[in-house]
Design an enzyme around this catalytic site. Structure first.
Site, PDB file in Angstrom:
ATOM      1  N   LYS A  28       0.837  -1.199   0.000  1.00 41.78           N
ATOM      2  CA  LYS A  28       0.000   0.000   0.000  1.00 41.78           C
ATOM      3  C   LYS A  28       0.872   1.250   0.000  1.00 41.78           C
ATOM      4  CE  LYS A  28      -3.771  -0.389   2.519  1.00 41.78           C
ATOM      5  NZ  LYS A  28      -4.431  -0.552   3.829  1.00 41.78           N
ATOM      6  N   ARG A  97      -3.153   3.381   8.614  1.00 42.89           N
ATOM      7  CA  ARG A  97      -3.536   2.229   7.786  1.00 42.89           C
ATOM      8  C   ARG A  97      -2.450   1.170   7.745  1.00 42.89           C
ATOM      9  NH1 ARG A  97      -4.830   4.691   2.033  1.00 42.89           N
ATOM     10  NH2 ARG A  97      -6.153   2.829   1.870  1.00 42.89           N
ATOM     11  N   GLY A 106      -8.541  -6.793   4.449  1.00 40.37           N
ATOM     12  CA  GLY A 106      -9.363  -6.897   5.646  1.00 40.37           C
ATOM     13  C   GLY A 106      -8.765  -7.690   6.786  1.00 40.37           C
ATOM     14  N   MET A 108      -5.895  -6.990   8.507  1.00 41.98           N
ATOM     15  CA  MET A 108      -5.278  -6.191   9.570  1.00 41.98           C
ATOM     16  C   MET A 108      -6.095  -4.917   9.751  1.00 41.98           C
ATOM     17  SD  MET A 108      -1.275  -6.764   9.032  1.00 41.98           S
ATOM     18  CE  MET A 108      -1.362  -6.288   7.337  1.00 41.98           C
ATOM     19  N   ARG A 341      -3.482  -1.094  -6.347  1.00 36.82           N
ATOM     20  CA  ARG A 341      -2.574  -2.237  -6.399  1.00 36.82           C
ATOM     21  C   ARG A 341      -2.889  -2.993  -7.676  1.00 36.82           C
ATOM     22  NH1 ARG A 341      -5.665  -4.178  -1.405  1.00 36.82           N
ATOM     23  NH2 ARG A 341      -7.663  -4.572  -2.359  1.00 36.82           N
ATOM     24  N   HIS A 457     -16.170  -8.363   1.193  1.00 34.05           N
ATOM     25  CA  HIS A 457     -15.171  -9.249   1.785  1.00 34.05           C
ATOM     26  C   HIS A 457     -15.298 -10.665   1.223  1.00 34.05           C
ATOM     27  CE1 HIS A 457     -13.822 -12.108   4.949  1.00 34.05           C
ATOM     28  NE2 HIS A 457     -12.801 -11.263   5.031  1.00 34.05           N
ATOM     29  N   ARG A 635       7.870 -49.225 -15.508  1.00 32.82           N
ATOM     30  CA  ARG A 635       8.496 -49.616 -14.248  1.00 32.82           C
ATOM     31  C   ARG A 635       8.146 -51.062 -13.937  1.00 32.82           C
ATOM     32  NH1 ARG A 635       6.666 -47.000  -8.689  1.00 32.82           N
ATOM     33  NH2 ARG A 635       4.866 -48.335  -9.088  1.00 32.82           N
ATOM     34  N   GLU A 767      14.908 -43.500  -5.478  1.00 37.24           N
ATOM     35  CA  GLU A 767      13.866 -43.255  -4.475  1.00 37.24           C
ATOM     36  C   GLU A 767      14.293 -43.709  -3.088  1.00 37.24           C
ATOM     37  OE1 GLU A 767      10.330 -45.451  -5.471  1.00 37.24           O
ATOM     38  OE2 GLU A 767      11.454 -47.104  -6.318  1.00 37.24           O
ATOM     39  N   SER A 786      15.165 -41.777 -12.710  1.00 37.03           N
ATOM     40  CA  SER A 786      13.915 -41.056 -12.517  1.00 37.03           C
ATOM     41  C   SER A 786      13.682 -40.971 -11.012  1.00 37.03           C
ATOM     42  CB  SER A 786      12.769 -41.796 -13.207  1.00 37.03           C
ATOM     43  OG  SER A 786      11.563 -41.092 -12.971  1.00 37.03           O
ATOM     44  N   GLY A 788      11.885 -40.927  -7.810  1.00 39.18           N
ATOM     45  CA  GLY A 788      10.588 -41.274  -7.238  1.00 39.18           C
ATOM     46  C   GLY A 788      10.468 -40.469  -5.961  1.00 39.18           C
ATOM     47  N   ASN A 790       8.072 -39.468  -4.139  1.00 39.33           N
ATOM     48  CA  ASN A 790       7.177 -39.846  -3.038  1.00 39.33           C
ATOM     49  C   ASN A 790       7.930 -40.717  -2.034  1.00 39.33           C
ATOM     50  OD1 ASN A 790       5.279 -38.563  -4.565  1.00 39.33           O
ATOM     51  ND2 ASN A 790       4.166 -40.413  -5.138  1.00 39.33           N
ATOM     52  N   ASP A 791       8.512 -41.817  -2.542  1.00 33.15           N
ATOM     53  CA  ASP A 791       9.271 -42.682  -1.637  1.00 33.15           C
ATOM     54  C   ASP A 791      10.510 -41.980  -1.097  1.00 33.15           C
ATOM     55  OD1 ASP A 791       8.259 -45.273  -0.994  1.00 33.15           O
ATOM     56  OD2 ASP A 791       8.255 -45.694  -3.149  1.00 33.15           O
ATOM     57  N   CYS A 854       9.328 -38.638 -11.411  1.00 33.40           N
ATOM     58  CA  CYS A 854       8.005 -39.207 -11.680  1.00 33.40           C
ATOM     59  C   CYS A 854       7.121 -39.237 -10.447  1.00 33.40           C
ATOM     60  CB  CYS A 854       8.137 -40.602 -12.270  1.00 33.40           C
ATOM     61  SG  CYS A 854       8.927 -41.773 -11.171  1.00 33.40           S
ATOM     62  N   TYR A 874      13.326 -33.757 -17.532  1.00 35.65           N
ATOM     63  CA  TYR A 874      11.867 -33.713 -17.651  1.00 35.65           C
ATOM     64  C   TYR A 874      11.211 -33.995 -16.318  1.00 35.65           C
ATOM     65  CZ  TYR A 874      11.837 -38.826 -17.472  1.00 35.65           C
ATOM     66  OH  TYR A 874      11.987 -40.114 -17.062  1.00 35.65           O
TER      67      TYR A 874
HETATM   68  P1  ADP Z   1      -7.730  -2.245   3.823  1.00 41.26           P
HETATM   69  O1  ADP Z   1      -6.319  -2.532   3.555  1.00 41.26           O
HETATM   70  O2  ADP Z   1      -8.392  -3.207   4.710  1.00 41.26           O
HETATM   71  O3  ADP Z   1      -8.481  -1.951   2.550  1.00 41.26           O
HETATM   72  P2  ADP Z   1      -7.442   0.572   4.183  1.00 41.26           P
HETATM   73  O4  ADP Z   1      -6.225   1.044   4.853  1.00 41.26           O
HETATM   74  O5  ADP Z   1      -7.451   0.663   2.714  1.00 41.26           O
HETATM   75  O6  ADP Z   1      -7.781  -0.887   4.673  1.00 41.26           O
HETATM   76  O7  ADP Z   1      -8.617   1.455   4.792  1.00 41.26           O
HETATM   77  C1  ADP Z   1      -9.946   1.050   5.000  1.00 41.26           C
HETATM   78  C2  ADP Z   1     -10.901   2.023   4.315  1.00 41.26           C
HETATM   79  O8  ADP Z   1     -10.719   3.351   4.773  1.00 41.26           O
HETATM   80  C3  ADP Z   1     -10.655   2.046   2.827  1.00 41.26           C
HETATM   81  O9  ADP Z   1     -11.886   2.109   2.171  1.00 41.26           O
HETATM   82  C4  ADP Z   1      -9.892   3.308   2.610  1.00 41.26           C
HETATM   83  O10 ADP Z   1     -10.099   3.834   1.330  1.00 41.26           O
HETATM   84  C5  ADP Z   1     -10.448   4.230   3.692  1.00 41.26           C
HETATM   85  N1  ADP Z   1      -9.455   5.207   4.085  1.00 41.26           N
HETATM   86  C6  ADP Z   1      -8.204   4.962   4.504  1.00 41.26           C
HETATM   87  N2  ADP Z   1      -7.525   6.111   4.719  1.00 41.26           N
HETATM   88  C7  ADP Z   1      -8.384   7.100   4.437  1.00 41.26           C
HETATM   89  C8  ADP Z   1      -8.275   8.523   4.461  1.00 41.26           C
HETATM   90  N3  ADP Z   1      -7.133   9.126   4.812  1.00 41.26           N
HETATM   91  N4  ADP Z   1      -9.339   9.244   4.099  1.00 41.26           N
HETATM   92  C9  ADP Z   1     -10.484   8.622   3.736  1.00 41.26           C
HETATM   93  N5  ADP Z   1     -10.669   7.300   3.692  1.00 41.26           N
HETATM   94  C10 ADP Z   1      -9.619   6.548   4.041  1.00 41.26           C
HETATM   95 MG    MG Z   2      -7.875  -0.724   1.158  1.00 44.70          MG
HETATM   96 MG    MG Z   3       8.306 -45.876  -5.161  1.00 46.34          MG
END
Ligand code: ADP
Ligand code: MG
Ligand code: MG
Length: 902
Positions: A28, A97, A106, A108, A341, A457, A635, A767, A786, A788, A790-791, A854, A874
């Protein structure tokens, strides 16, 4: 570059970093920096590095100097914006964040509106001219802060707010009138004080500091750990923390927030795609609690912001040369980009987008190949629902993650886990999912939610896991307490009822809908003659062809029957790397093996062998014909002979009962004596493989004769036959010598008898650890090796696979003895080391030695990468894995020559 960068080590301004720095700044943070450099409208802020987090997690304290650095960066931010954090008159507010190197949606914590307190809430109200907004923001802060920083349970927070809902007849806090929100804030503060034994911190700097530490700690929550295990993300990376000036999407109808994709992450379809929520904060979208509108409708609401967003999306896609996933917020008509991202996508979308980008001139075929994976290809080879079925649709929703899932309904995570543990496939049915539902989602075949869209989510996580998901099935009413769901016309789905979920069409059915093979598999089956290929199939085909062009690792198949041999050839196998002969002794032929074992004297033995010979020869003739022009590695018989005899206990009981009843069957007595004689305490370490060949004279000669006669017959008919005879379980050079001379003698005899000289190579499996360690001497008598695996894995770890997988492995995985089962992905340091030693010493002794693998690892993407890097000739895998192996072998070539950035 500013001079501070030389002094600072833990904090970087958004303007200082770039996307290459995701190790340090998290994904991020690195992308926020990249977007800032690109001149996109990103709210200003700074990133605290993963190094600081790792230090906090190991010592339990923030590293020295961090506080000063944060203060310095905050000071600059305040200066730039002309406002102070939490100022009573006109407060600067920030979000704190989380953001690790790999996206963990979601998993952390993020805390918004840091800087509000009993005084600054009035300043915010005054400056915004919107008291309701100011108090609702304070409410959000108190709620998130209590939960994340002070560990107040959600139920307590909910209980503090609920009375006001009743009074005002609303369902969500932001609908409350201002005075009621003020009471809610007071109630939340009381809960905080009572539960945590301290008042909510009024000092904005203290709020910030504690929030940063809480984000560090959120790296270690159980749900984040589970997600990392699921996604194979290392546990020791830590998260970065982004501190960013707040912008507000909840300032009225001219504000809002949304998520946008530059292409459809479910299908790969090009075009504008996303969800928008008017008058809302970002977290309201991901929570999936309010229903969003399609992004395209933003055009009618705010054409100017829409145009700017489109321009930003275009810029990002051209810059990243890939599908981008974007979070944005509009504050009173002004667009802000809050995150981007390279977006997660379904397997189908991955192939389609990769080829689209090639055709648009943005990436090369090599890059396209690097951007798809064998795991994704295998997902596309799953069956789907038969399109001609006429089951009535029970309910419809958003097609969030493709696939065809059939299972029993479970209405909570624990039940889903329980059903799955009992061996029942499960459909998890929820109103919406939260990170707490993750274990249930892992256990389920499919997920159905009644709320939220493609960016909820449930949808995001299901796509990541490759699970079928239908979201926003609004017509279903789910009652988790009563463990049922109801349709508008009163039809009830009870827990345990069978459901079928079509993630491609977004439909849910009662009962079991028939499934058919995937179009990708159908295409492989039909081969080049098929011309009704759709865009997805064409994309897969183009990328696979490219993989074939670039790869240096061959791909063979493990096939025991003519049907499997033909299929593997259609799927692109360049030979058979393992043709097991065991099944050739089963079924009605078992009695001949019994006779062989019970034979008294060479004459009887020969008679039994003579009966087996024509049957084996017919098997081989068909396989050699199917594989014309390609090598077939046969084999020789491997498992302990007692596997072909009746079970000792069963037979003992039968004979004992017979004796008691005065019935004597001399055949059975003889059989029992033989079974007793052959009984072994550890059969897998006993009389099997090459040892059988040495102990039971004639057995290997019989098999060799069947192979040689079949080869001669096919050659005589004009075929190009390339037999290879592989000896199992060899551990020493002398074993190999003995067996080799027996085999060579039979081949010479058959050549003389038939007049057909068929070049036949003789080699061995590696093997047994000793074979790997003595590979140099063994290679003098072997034309090929070859592995093997698994063994080799069983014997290197001293694991009996059948015994340890269920009992020991869960604990081992939990405790990170290994991150993935060594039977699934080759253990590179132990078993892999034996592979490298044997390869090097074998080739040194015999430069013409051909070396393959194999075991099941031959079809595993990460193992294939290992084998390609080690320099094997191979891999051989099951027919259905052949396309996956071709793809991965190609990827191994292109990613070895460039640093893979995925
Ligand atoms: P996650 O990684 O779980 O998506 P984020 O850090 O992106 O968490 O934040 C959760 C929500 O809060 C996201 O929708 C993000 O766009 C919003 N958010 C984060 N920082 C700000 C900010 N400075 N102003 C407005 N919205 C924010
Ligand atoms: Mg986000
Ligand atoms: Mg074998």
């Amino acid at each position: 570059m500013t001079t501070t960068q030389h002094r600072t080590s833990f904090v970087f301004d958004f303007a200082e970093g770039s996307r290459e720095q995701s190790d340090l700044l998290g994904g991020k943070g690195a992308n926020l920096a990249e977007m800032t450099r690109l001149g996109l409208p990103v709210p200003p802020g700074f990133t605290i590095t993963t190094t600081a987090c790792r230090s906090y997690l190991t010592t339990g304290e923030v590293p020295p100097g961090l506080a000063d650095e944060v203060a310095a960066h905050l000071g600059r931010l305040e200066q730039e914006l002309g406002r102070e954090l939490g100022d009573a008159d006109d407060p600067l507010l920030v979000s704190v964040r989380s953001g690790a190197k790999f996206s963990m949606p979601g998993m952390m914590e993020t805390i918004l509106d840091i800087g509000l307190n009993d005084r600054s809430v009035h300043g915010l109200a005054k400056h915004s001219g919107d008291e309701h907004f100011a108090w609702d923001s304070y409410r959000r802060l108190l709620q998130m802060y209590a939960r994340t920083v002070l560990d107040v349970p959600d139920e307590l927070l909910h209980a503090a707010m609920a009375p006001q809902y009743g009074v005002h007849g609303v369902a969500t806090p932001e609908e409350l009138p201002t005075a009621a929100i003020q009471s809610v804030c007071a109630a939340l503060k009381a809960v905080i004080a009572h539960h945590s034994g301290r008042e909510f911190p009024q000092d904005p700097r203290e709020q910030l500091e504690l929030a940063i530490n809480a984000v560090f700690r959120s790296w270690s929550t159980p749900r984040a750990q589970l997600y990392r295990r699921q996604e194979n993300i290392p546990d020791d990376l830590g998260t970065a923390v982004n501190v960013m000036a707040m912008v507000f999407g909840n300032r009225g109808p001219d504000s809002g927030t949304g998520v946008a994709f530059t292409r459809d992450p479910a299908s790969g379809e090009p075009g504008v795609y996303g969800d928008y929520l008017q008058n809302a904060q970002g977290e309201d979208v991901v929570a999936g609690v309010r229903n969003t509108i399609p992004l395209i409708q933003l055009q009618g609401i705010d054409a100017d912001s829409y145009e700017k967003l489109m321009a930003a999306m275009n810029k990002l896609e051209l810059h990243y040369r890939d599908l981008c996933d974007i979070e944005f917020t509009i504050e009173r008509g002004r667009l802000w980009i809050l995150q981007t991202r390279v977006g997660k996508r379904t397997a189908a979308a991955a192939f389609r987008i990769a080829v689209q980008l090639v055709d648009e001139g943005l990436i090369t075929m090599d890059e396209a190949l690097a951007r798809v994976s064998g795991t994704q290809l295998s997902q596309l080879m799953f069956p789907r629902f038969d399109s001609s079925h006429d089951t009535a649709v029970l309910a419809r929703g958003v097609a969030a993650s493709p696939g065809a899932a059939v299972g029993v309904a479970a209405f909570d995570s624990a039940t889903a886990q329980r059903f799955a543990a009992e061996g029942q496939p499960v459909i998890l049915v929820r109103r919406e999912t939260t990170p707490d539902d993750l274990p249930g989602m892992v256990a389920a075949e499919g997920i159905v939610t009644t709320r939220g869209g493609k960016t909820s989510h449930a949808a995001v996580v299901a796509r990541g896991m490759g699970k079928t998901c239908v979201c926003g099935v609004a017509t279903l009413t789910v009652d988790p307490e009563a463990r049922r769901a109801v349709t508008p016309d009163g039809e009830e789905i009870a827990e345990g009822d069978l459901l079928s979920v079509d993630g491609l069409a977004g439909t849910v059915y009662r009962g079991r809908v028939a499934v058919v093979p995937s179009p990708v598999v159908a295409f492989f089956e039909k081969g080049a003659e098929s011309n009704d290929a759709d865009e997805l199939v064409t994309a897969v085909d183009r990328i696979l062809r490219h993989a074939d062009q670039v790869r240096t690792l061959g791909v063979h198949a493990n096939a025991d029957t003519p049907a499997d041999a033909r299929r593997s050839r259609r799927f692109g196998a360049e030979g058979i790397g393992l043709c097991r002969t065991e099944h050739m002794f089963l079924g009605e032929r078992r009695q001949f093996v019994e006779e062989l074992i019970l034979a008294e004297g060479p004459a009887e033995q020969q008679a039994a062998l003579d009966r087996l010979l024509p049957l084996q020869r017919a098997d081989f003739t068909e396989i050699f014909t199917a594989m014309d022009g390609l090598p077939v590695t046969v084999r020789l018989i491997d498992p302990p002979l007692h596997e072909f005899l009746p079970d000792l206990t069963d037979l003992s009981v039968r004979v004992a009962v017979d004796h008691v009843q005065g019935r004597i069957d001399p055949e059975n007595d003889r059989l029992l004596a033989a079974v007793r004689r052959m009984h072994e305490a550890n059969p897998m370490l006993g009389l099997r493989g090459v040892r059988l060949g040495i102990v039971i004279p004639g057995l290997f000669a019989l098999q060799t004769r069947a192979i040689a006669e079949a080869a001669a017959a096919v050659a005589a008919a004009g075929g190009d036959v390339r037999p290879e005879i592989m000896v199992p379980l060899v551990a020493s050079e002398q074993e190999m010598r003995l067996v080799r001379s027996e085999i060579e003698e039979v081949i010479a005899t058959v050549a003389a008898e038939t007049g057909q000289q068929v070049a036949t190579r003789i080699g061995t499996m590696i093997e047994v650890p000793r074979a790997a360690l003595c590979a140099g001497s063994i290679a003098r008598s072997a034309d090929f090796f070859s592995f093997g695996t698994n063994d080799l894995t069983q014997l290197t770890w001293a694991f009996s696979r059948d015994d340890v997988e269920a009992t020991i492995f869960p604990r081992y995985l939990e405790n990170r003895v290994f991150a993935v089962s060594p039977f699934e992905t080759i253990d590179p340091n132990g078993v892999g080391r034996l592979v490298r030693i044997a390869l090097a010493e074998g080739r040194a002794a015999n430069p013409d030695l051909v070396v393959g693998v194999c075991g099941e690892h031959g079809g595993d993407p990460r193992s294939i990468e290992f084998f390609a890097a080690a320099g094997l000739d191979y891999v051989s895998c099951s027919p259905f894995r052949v396309p996956v192996a071709r793809l991965e072998a190609g990827r191994a070539t292109v990613t070895a020559s460039s640093s893979d950035t995925r």
